[in-house]
Structure formats: structure tokens, C-alpha cells
Motif scaffolding. Structure first.
Motif, short mmCIF file in Angstrom:
data_model
loop_
_atom_site.label_atom_id
_atom_site.label_comp_id
_atom_site.label_asym_id
_atom_site.label_seq_id
_atom_site.Cartn_x
_atom_site.Cartn_y
_atom_site.Cartn_z
N ILE A 15 16.68 -17.68 -11.46
CA ILE A 15 18.01 -17.52 -12.10
C ILE A 15 17.80 -17.98 -13.92
CG2 ILE A 15 19.96 -18.35 -12.09
CD1 ILE A 15 20.45 -18.56 -9.69
N ILE A 16 17.25 -19.17 -13.60
CA ILE A 16 17.51 -20.06 -14.90
C ILE A 16 16.20 -18.84 -16.18
CG2 ILE A 16 18.61 -21.91 -14.49
CD1 ILE A 16 15.94 -23.50 -14.51
N SER A 17 15.20 -18.77 -15.25
CA SER A 17 13.64 -18.47 -15.81
C SER A 17 14.51 -17.57 -17.54
CB SER A 17 13.23 -17.33 -15.74
OG SER A 17 12.02 -17.17 -16.18
N THR A 18 13.37 -17.88 -18.61
CA THR A 18 13.76 -17.08 -19.52
C THR A 18 12.37 -16.34 -20.12
OG1 THR A 18 13.36 -18.85 -21.49
CG2 THR A 18 15.69 -18.49 -20.26
N GLU A 19 11.02 -16.28 -19.22
CA GLU A 19 10.28 -15.68 -19.51
C GLU A 19 10.45 -14.30 -19.58
OE1 GLU A 19 7.84 -19.53 -17.62
OE2 GLU A 19 7.39 -17.94 -17.02
N THR A 20 8.78 -13.86 -20.77
CA THR A 20 9.25 -12.56 -20.68
C THR A 20 8.46 -11.65 -19.19
OG1 THR A 20 7.24 -12.66 -21.42
CG2 THR A 20 9.19 -12.54 -22.89
N ASP A 21 8.51 -12.58 -18.50
CA ASP A 21 7.31 -12.26 -16.74
C ASP A 21 8.85 -12.22 -15.55
OD1 ASP A 21 8.20 -14.35 -16.07
OD2 ASP A 21 6.49 -15.59 -15.28
N GLY A 22 8.00 -10.98 -14.96
CA GLY A 22 9.70 -10.93 -14.07
C GLY A 22 9.38 -9.53 -13.74
N TRP A 23 10.91 -9.75 -13.14
CA TRP A 23 11.23 -7.90 -13.06
C TRP A 23 12.80 -7.71 -13.42
CZ3 TRP A 23 9.32 -10.68 -9.42
CH2 TRP A 23 10.43 -10.91 -8.27
N TYR A 24 13.72 -6.80 -13.20
CA TYR A 24 14.75 -7.24 -13.84
C TYR A 24 14.74 -6.41 -12.60
CZ TYR A 24 14.56 -6.51 -18.77
OH TYR A 24 13.73 -6.27 -20.45
N SER A 25 16.93 -6.73 -11.92
CA SER A 25 16.92 -6.93 -11.29
C SER A 25 18.89 -6.99 -11.00
CB SER A 25 16.54 -8.50 -9.58
OG SER A 25 16.92 -8.38 -8.78
N PHE A 26 19.03 -7.04 -9.62
CA PHE A 26 20.42 -6.71 -10.04
C PHE A 26 20.76 -8.59 -9.00
CE2 PHE A 26 21.49 -2.73 -10.19
CZ PHE A 26 22.46 -2.29 -10.37
N LYS A 27 19.59 -8.88 -9.01
CA LYS A 27 20.14 -10.57 -8.61
C LYS A 27 20.33 -11.50 -7.40
CE LYS A 27 19.62 -13.02 -12.71
NZ LYS A 27 18.50 -13.84 -12.61
N TRP A 28 21.36 -10.46 -6.78
CA TRP A 28 22.63 -11.46 -6.02
C TRP A 28 21.90 -10.79 -4.20
CZ3 TRP A 28 27.04 -13.34 -7.43
CH2 TRP A 28 27.17 -13.18 -8.96
N MET A 29 21.12 -11.23 -3.77
CA MET A 29 20.38 -11.72 -3.39
C MET A 29 19.50 -12.90 -3.01
SD MET A 29 15.61 -9.72 -3.59
CE MET A 29 16.94 -8.07 -4.07
N ASP A 30 19.92 -14.23 -3.71
CA ASP A 30 19.78 -14.84 -4.19
C ASP A 30 21.22 -16.02 -3.47
OD1 ASP A 30 19.32 -17.12 -4.97
OD2 ASP A 30 17.84 -16.87 -6.61
#
Length: 834
Positions: free
Chosen positions: A448-463
């Protein structure tokens, strides 16, 4: 700031218009004169940031203090109408409707009324014809020449003030009859006109006026006003659209037509009708109203600025800000995104890369929020920390970063290892306790708190860390804590971007969200206690409730669906999340729209409030926690009696007083207890047999409602409140539920250290004989085991240079605290599920 200082393209004029004549400038879509008067149904451009809130006009609202119509009755019009200006924009209209036209006129308060007109340029020719019509058939003067539309409009207002009847007493009724007789009316108004003239003539021409008492005359005056207000603007084709002062102007019309007036009332409110309103009028030309002029956005910005400058009535709040952002995003996406939604009309997901598409929508969302044109709108939410467009912090609101491995760190130097492991543990020990509290399929707070440019765009609500049970675990009853989504995330901004992203799922999702934030229910079974929100706190909680209820519903239903098909790849998981979010939006927005900001609670909640203050139940919850910990040193009865006074009313004041907060918590814990098996370590989703589910359609998921005699549950808050909550908190079950809820709150990360300290303080005399030094030291350390102390240490560490050895000292101290106290906290968390 004065209105003539507002930066806008259309010319401004300052005029005075009588309050009794002003409704003749409004486009009334309907008013059945044979029925009792109600809140006027007016069509307007989207020139005001918000709609009319009918509860503020006394419709289905318990509090008189918030009733603007009531205030008009009891206060002098100099106070209610004279202390500030009204801002209005003027156009003409035609009845050629195009649903996509930004100048379509829509209801100022009804959500489902079909548009019947659109705003058009108000030309000098239209105004001159309107002046001629106002003067009547008997007036033979030569039409005057005017230099501009503004000059002509000033003359029109002067004549309007002069010729619109005051409708006071028999003389006023006779004046009204002459006015109606001396003007040509459209066929649409013929029936109403005949009915009004018949009623007025029967009174004014009666040879025995004693048949009509004062009450009858006042009723006829209201009847006549309703006719004039309904039809004059349609005849003149000059229409006003209120930018600022909408509730007060609607209220004064309500007053003059007899809305909610007692049957035997003889007040005609002549002093209000004669009062001259100070009006700042904008007169847009054809270029201003063109499709590419963005006049809608300009006028809404003025509306927001007026509210900030004048500070009158009730300020625009986050609710109106979200509605404006939703509309602006929709307009932008229709221009820049093809298609403007994830799902097409046939419910198919037509995108080659779902993560890339989320990223594209995220970019448009950031552009809309940071758009300079919306600067004035952001004054509605002055505490919301909206970063600059290029700030990397936006990534954390849309991106999910890969879970970072801890295996490599153990092989590295002690310095680096300590630093990494401490960074994870000092965010309050989450791995075990929070997973037990809200489910174990969490990606961790790093997601949730990462501000890095890696990762993927997501709706996030599986967390799981984004659910209400997790918020309770961290913050107790303070479920709207600003750092609940992560220490580096502003919860208000996160809510905004999530709502905007959800609105792009489908047209249905967009309409449900827009109606919720901008809409207004005409009637409801729920009566508001108050329509006022002076501080804005109720609005903030209301918005947070919508977001976290949808998110919690989606997370738990995601677990249910994944239990049926665990092998989904990441794109399919995102698609499933979108479909679940769309399903959750409908019942959740319906519930919060119906209940409003401050609803009157149902009868069963009064029993809950009483039980939550019951010292006996608090003692029972404390006793159960102590027994679960098997503390051999304690005389439980003595300890419970000694510390119970510390806990009565300490952990539940928010939930005890605020029905909406309570029902959010109760619903979330209902989902958790029905869907999740809480065990030592990681929690598991219950089997299909336990959940009474035979099959789940992943392409068309639903918020389930299952009716089984032993295991009734629902993932719809509307159904939970309607069907389950009254039974769950019935007289024979409420004690058990309140004890379980109290235990959950006491064992939260906010209160558990205080609880442990209190236990140690009261049991210290039993332990002194065995090891006085240990007991005293441990008790002191427990005093420091709290969020404030940990955050202070983190702040000190961040201020130190990277090579400062004191950073390692702080890391070790935090690690020791986590090692010593994590077991105590987590042992209590094993019993956290209700």
C-alpha cells in the motif's frame, strides 16, 4: 472577496429583484396546482456545486434548527435574505433535448426527472420581446433600444418588480386577475390559468365577501403565486440558474406558496415577497455556452468561491466536491479514453492489458484532480493533501508493489538486516495479528505505501489491510483514522481516487456513485435527526463509510470467490475485483443515500446504546480476555473489579453515539465471522459447505444473501441492516454481541497496551514478592508501548543522517519492543473475530 472580483468571462451586473418576483425567473418543470404545494420542481443548468437538500427545507427531517423554511418564518427577511448577495446566471431555453449536451437543464433536487429543456444564449431580441410581454397587451409604447444583453436584462428586472402582483388581500387578488387577463398565455398554461381565474373571480366578484374569511384569501393568494411561478419564465423565455444561494431562494418560494404551512394559517409573508434581493447576474453569450467553452466548470468554480467568500448558509463539503470530480472525470474520459469505461454495455471487458488500462485511467484521474480549473473546488476540502501532478506519491494510490522478500536480508550485514526488519515491524506488528483480524491473504503494508515506480496498477482491494476489521485492529473505534490505509497515505485523497476509479468500471457504477454524492432522495423511510454539518465531520465520516464498506464487502467476497477458483492469474483477479466492486456499489450507495449524514436510529439501537454502557458487560469482556491469557499470577475477580472503571465507556463512545459508525463496524465483523476461520497463525476461508454455497459465477458475481437457519449471512450492508441486524441485536442476543464487540476493541493495537499496563498496575502487588524489579521495569516499558512513542522514535530516526550510528540504536530498540510485546498483543488477537 466580492463577486465582481471573481475571474470569469461572462459579464456581471448587479441588480435588485423582489423575492416575490424572483421565482418567475425559474423554469418550473411541473406543479400540479390541484395538489398541496411541495418543494418546487425546478430545472437548471449545472451551475451550482450541489443540489437542493430537501431535508434542509424540512422534508422528512426531525430538527427545526436546520429547516431553512422555518428560519424564514421566524426571522426578519433582512437577516435571512439581506446579509449577502445571490449569484445567478441567465440564459434562454429551448425544448430540443440532447442528453449529451452540457447545457441540458436538470432538476435542482430530483434524481430521476427527465430533462425537458436546454439552456441557450439569451439574446437582446428575446429580452425585448419579454419586456413587451410583461407590459401586457394594453401597453403601446415603442420598444426601447439597448446596447447589450446586460442593459436589456436590467430593464427587464425593473419591469418584473413593477408588474408582478403582490397578491395581498382582495385588492391583490383583483390585481392578479387583471394581470392574467391582460397577457397572452401558451396553450400549456391554459387549463391552469382558467382554474386560477375562476377561483379568484369567485372571491373578488362575490356580492357577499363575508363568505371568504382571511384564511381563504391567503390560500387563494398562494394558489395565484403558484400559477405565476410555474408559467411566467416559460412565456418570457428568460431563465435563471442559481449559482449561489440555492437553498435560501428555494426556501423563500416554499414560504410564499404555502409549503408545510398550517391549514388555518393567515400569514401571507408580504414582507418577504417585497424584500429586494441583491443579485449578481452573469449573462453568458453564445461563445460562453459553446461545447468547448467549459462554462459548466467555470460557473461551478464561482459557486465554490462564493461559498468560501461569503461563508453563509452551509459550506460546500466533500460530498459536493466528489460529485464535481465524478462529472469532470466522466467528461474527460469521454474525450480522451475509448471506451470511457472498463466494461462495455454487453458486460465484456475489452482491453488487452488490464493493468495498463488502469494506469491510463489513473493518469486521467490525476489530471482532473490537479487541473487548475478545479482549484476553487478544492476549497471544499482544505485539509485534503492534494499533491502536485508530478509527485511520485500518486503511485502509491494506484499501484501495488511486489511483496518484498526477507530471505536475502538475513544473509546481509547485521546493520542492514536490522534496518529492514525493523522497518517492517515498526509499522505496528501486522503480519500475524492483522491477518487474523481481517484475513490472511494480505500483500502486507508494503503493497500500500510503496511510492516506487515498479509494481503494477491495481484496484488493490484484495488486500486485508484495507478492510474495516483491520482498521479496528489498529485503531479501535477510531475507524476513520487518517493513516488507516498506510502511514504515507492520506486517507481522504485515497478515498477520492478510489471512488473516481470505481466510476470507470461501468456506466451503472458511475450513475450509482454520482446519484449518491450529488443526489437527493425525494422521500425515505429514514428520518434525519439533523441536516446540518457545520464542521464537516459528519460528511467526512459518511464518505469514509461508503468507501470502507464497499472495500470490506469486496475483500471478503473476493476470498469467497478465490476459494472456488484459486488459480486465477493477476489480470483475472483484477477483473473479478472490478465486478465485485460494481456489485457492492449498488446496495452500499443506496444505504448511505437513504440514511444521510445523521439518521434517526432504529429502535433496537437504543438497547445497544444502553448495553454498551453496562459496567457488568464491560467486566465480563475484561474477565474473558484475562482468562484467555491464563495469567497464573492474577486473582481475576480482584483485577476485574479494580480496572473495570478504567474501561466503562472508554472504548466505545464513537460507536455508542453514532449509529452509522456502529453499523459499519457491526457489518464488517459480521462478514469476518461468517467467512473467516480465525486460528493461531494465518486465518482461512470457510469451506463452501460452511458458507452454504454450491457454485459461484466469476463472470457475474453478486453480493450474496444466504438464508440458512444456522448460517444466515450477507455481503450487502443494505440487506444486513434490513434483515439481520435487528435479530443479531435482539434482546436475547445483544449482551453476547456487545461483549464480543468490547473485546474486539480492547484488543486493538490502540487500546491493548493500555489494557496490559492497567492489568500490570492493578496486579503489581501480587508480583512484587517474586520479582519487584522485573515487575516495575516491565510496567514502565508497557507505558511506552504505544503508537505515539513508536512514531516519535521513527520521526527521530528519519531526521538522523544515514551514517549516524544512533539510527541502529533506534532500530534495535524498536525491534526489542516488538519482540517483547508482539506475543502479548497477538495472543489477544487470536480471539479478535466476533
Amino acid at each position: 472577496m466580492k463577486m465582481n472580483e471573481v475571474n470569469t468571462t461572462p459579464p456581471l451586473i448587479h441588480v435588485r429583484i423582489k423575492a416575490g418576483a424572483f421565482p418567475c425567473l425559474l423554469y418550473h418543470s411541473q406543479d400540479d396546482l390541484s395538489q398541496l404545494p411541495t418543494v418546487p420542481k425546478v430545472m437548471s443548468l449545472r451551475s451550482n456545486v450541489r443540489k437542493v437538500h430537501t431535508a434542509r427545507l424540512g422534508l422528512n427531517c426531525q430538527s427545526l434548527d436546520d429547516n431553512v423554511v422555518y428560519q424564514m418564518k421566524v426571522y426578519d427577511p433582512k437577516i435571512t435574505l439581506g446579509l449577502s448577495q445571490f449569484c445567478v446566471t441567465f440564459t434562454s431555453y429551448d425544448e430540443t433535448i440532447d442528453g449529451t449536451d452540457s447545457n441540458t437543464m436538470r432538476s435542482t433536487w430530483m434524481d430521476d426527472e427527465t430533462p425537458s429543456a436546454r439552456g441557450t444564449h439569451l439574446t437582446k431580441e428575446i429580452i425585448v420581446k419579454a419586456i413587451s410581454w410583461l407590459r401586457g397587451r394594453d401597453h403601446n409604447s415603442i420598444p426601447q433600444e439597448y446596447e447589450s444583453e446586460a442593459d436589456a436584462l436590467k430593464a427587464y428586472f425593473e419591469i418584473l418588480n413593477e408588474v408582478i402582483p403582490s397578491v395581498e388581500g382582495l385588492e391583490g387578488l383583483q390585481h392578479t386577475v387583471s394581470f392574467i387577463d391582460n397577457h397572452d398565455w401558451s396553450d400549456d398554461s391554459k387549463k391552469d390559468g382558467d382554474d386560477v381565474l375562476k377561483a379568484l373571480r369567485q372571491c373578488t366578484l362575490s356580492t357577499n365577501n363575508s363568505e371568504y374569511d382571511e384564511t381563504d384569501v391567503v390560500k387563494l393568494a398562494r394558489f395565484a403565486r403558484r400559477f405565476l411561478y410555474k408559467h411566467v419564465a416559460k412565456q418570457t423565455r428568460i431563465v435563471a440558474h442559481v449559482v449561489d444561494g440555492l437553498h435560501r431562494l428555494t426556501a423563500v418560494e416554499c414560504l410564499l406558496i404555502g409549503y408545510q404551512e398550517p391549514e388555518n394559517s393567515v400569514r401571507s409573508y408580504v414582507e418577504h415577497a417585497a424584500f429586494a434581493l441583491q443579485v449578481v447576474a452573469m449573462v453568458p453569450n453564445e461563445q460562453h455556452l459553446s461545447l468547448d467553452a467549459n462554462y459548466d466548470a467555470q460557473v461551478k468554480a464561482i459557486s465554490a468561491k462564493c461559498q468560501e467568500s461569503f461563508g453563509k448558509g452551509q459550506p460546500h463539503r466533500k460530498k459536493e466536491f466528489f460529485a464535481s470530480m465524478l462529472r469532470d472525470l466522466d467528461s474527460r474520459c469521454r474525450c480522451e479514453m475509448e471506451p470511457p469505461f472498463f466494461f462495455s454495455d454487453d458486460r465484456n471487458l475489452d482491453t488487452p492489458d488490464i493493468h495498463e488500462t488502469i494506469g491510463k485511467f489513473a493518469k486521467v484521474i490525476i489530471d482532473v484532480i490537479c487541473d487548475p480549473l478545479n482549484h476553487n473546488l478544492r476549497t471544499m476540502v482544505p485539509k485534503m493533501k492534494i499533491n502536485e501532478k508530478g509527485d511520485p506519491g500518486w503511485n502509491s494510490l494506484f499501484k501495488k508493489s511486489p511483496k518484498k522478500s526477507t530471505k536475502k536480508s538475513t544473509k546481509k550485514s547485521t546493520k542492514k538486516s536490522t534496518k529492514k526488519s525493523t522497518k517492517k515491524s515498526t509499522k505496528k506488528p501486522t503480519k500475524k495479528g492483522d491477518a487474523d483480524s481481517a484475513g490472511s491473504q494480505s500483500e502486507g503494508e508494503d503493497a500500500i505505501i510503496s511510492t516506487e515506480t515498479d509494481g503494477w496498477y491495481s484496484f488493490k482491494w484484495m488486500d486485508a489491510t484495507m478492510t474495516l476489521p483491520h482498521f479496528i485492529t489498529l485503531h479501535g473505534d477510531k475507524i476513520c483514522n487518517k493513516s488507516r490505509y498506510g502511514p504515507n497515505i492520506d486517507a481522504e485523497v485515497f478515498e477520492l481516487v478510489q471512488v473516481l476509479l470505481w466510476s470507470r468500471i461501468s456506466m451503472e457504477a458511475y450513475k450509482n456513485l454520482l446519484n449518491c454524492f450529488h443526489g437527493n432522495t425525494e422521500s425515505s423511510e429514514v428520518t434525519p435527526l439533523t441536516a446540518s454539518d457545520g464542521s464537516g465531520d459528519k460528511t467526512n465520516d459518511w464518505v469514509s463509510g461508503i468507501v470502507d464498506v464497499i472495500g470490506t464487502s469486496v475483500y471478503f467476497m473476493f476470498r469467497v470467490h478465490m476459494g472456488h477458483q484459486p488459480g486465477l492469474d493477476q489480470p483475472k483477479k483484477e477483473e473479478l475485483l472490478m465486478r465485485l466492486i460494481e456489485c457492492a456499489i449498488g446496495p452500499t450507495t443506496a444505504f448511505f443515500t437513504e440514511h444521510g449524514l445523521d439518521p434517526r436510529p432504529p429502535g433496537w439501537f437504543l438497547l445497544v446504546q444502553h448495553k454498551m454502557a453496562d459496567e457488568r458487560l464491560i467486566e465480563k469482556a475484561i474477565s474473558e480476555i484475562l482468562q484467555d491469557r491464563h495469567n497464573k499470577y492474577l486473582d481475576l475477580d480482584d483485577v476485574v473489579k479494580n480496572i473495570s472503571n478504567d474501561f466503562v465507556k472508554k472504548y466505545t463512545p464513537k460507536l455508542q453515539k453514532d449509529y452509522l459508525s456502529f453499523i459499519r463496524v457491526a457489518y464488517a465483523l459480521h462478514l469476518q465471522s461468517r467467512i473467516v476461520n480465525t486460528t493461531k497463525g494465518l486465518s482461512t476461508t470457510k469451506s463452501s459447505e460452511e458458507l452454504c454455497i454450491t457454485e459461484v459465477d466469476l463472470t457475474n458475481p453478486k453480493m450474496l444473501f444466504l438464508d440458512d437457519t444456522q448460517r444466515t449471512w450477507t455481503a450487502s450492508i443494505k440487506e444486513y441492516v434490513t434483515y439481520l441486524a435487528p435479530g443479531c441485536f435482539s434482546r436475547d442476543k445483544v449482551d453476547e454481541m456487545v461483549v464480543a464487540l468490547t473485546r474486539k476493541l480492547i484488543q486493538s493495537r490502540t487500546y491493548m497496551p493500555k489494557f496490559n499496563t492497567s492489568v500490570s498496575r492493578h496486579s503489581c502487588c501480587d508480583l512484587l514478592d517474586e520479582n519487584e524489579l522485573y515487575t516495575t521495569t516491565f510496567s514502565c516499558l508497557q507505558e511506552l508501548n504505544n503508537e505515539v512513542f513508536v512514531n516519535d522514535l521513527l520521526a527521530i530516526r528519519e531526521d538522523l543522517p544515514d551514517n549516524d550510528t544512533r539510527r541502529d540504536d533506534i532500530n534495535r530498540l524498536l525491534t526489542y519492543f516488538n519482540t517483547v510485546f508482539e506475543g502479548i498483543v497477538e495472543e489477544g488477537m487470536e480471539q479478535a473475530a466476533v
